[in-house]
Design a protein around this motif. Structure first.
Motif: not given
Length: 147
Positions: A52-67
């Protein structure tokens, strides 16, 4: 996208860029606040190999890249606008458009020193209307990358 919609985006680009920077900063803060993976615990087999932690990190990084992509597009919009305005024939109209949309001056202040108040108030003959009409023609001729 119409020229009016584009001009609204240009006018609001500085505020939007600042908001995106704050959101990106918050994501960076959230990433740093995540607890590290505890490698002392036994690894559980099965599943997709991620936790779950890896999924959260990937989610944060994807959102950051989009922004970040959206931020770069927002920051480049005034430069794009400036190039379009410089295609206008009348330098007075260029100055009015830049002063209003880039420097956020009121229309009256942007026209100050360029025309008399009475001329500006007559909408059909005013420089404001002329500038917007000429910009609309140039906008329709050029393809804008952010549109």
């Amino acid at each position: 996208m119409t020229s009016t919609e584009y001009l609204k985006l240009v006018y609001e680009s500085e505020e939007k860029a600042n908001m995106l920077l704050k959101e990106i900063s918050q994501i960076q803060h959230d990433l740093l606040a995540l607890n590290a993976i505890d490698y002392e615990k036994p690894r559980v087999s099965g599943g997709n190999g991620r936790n779950a932690m890896e999924d959260r990190i990937i989610g944060f990084l994807d959102k950051r890249d989009q922004m970040l992509r959206e931020y770069l597009q927002t920051v480049n919009r005034p430069w794009e606008f400036k190039k379009l305005v410089e295609c206008m024939d009348d330098e007075r109209m260029q100055a009015i458009m830049k002063r209003h949309y880039l420097w956020h001056e009121t229309w009256e202040k942007a026209c100050e020193g360029i025309c008399s108040d009475s001329w500006l108030r007559r909408k059909e003959n005013g420089l404001r209307a002329q500038a917007l009409e000429e910009f609309d023609k140039i906008f329709k001729k050029n393809k804008i990358s952010s549109c």
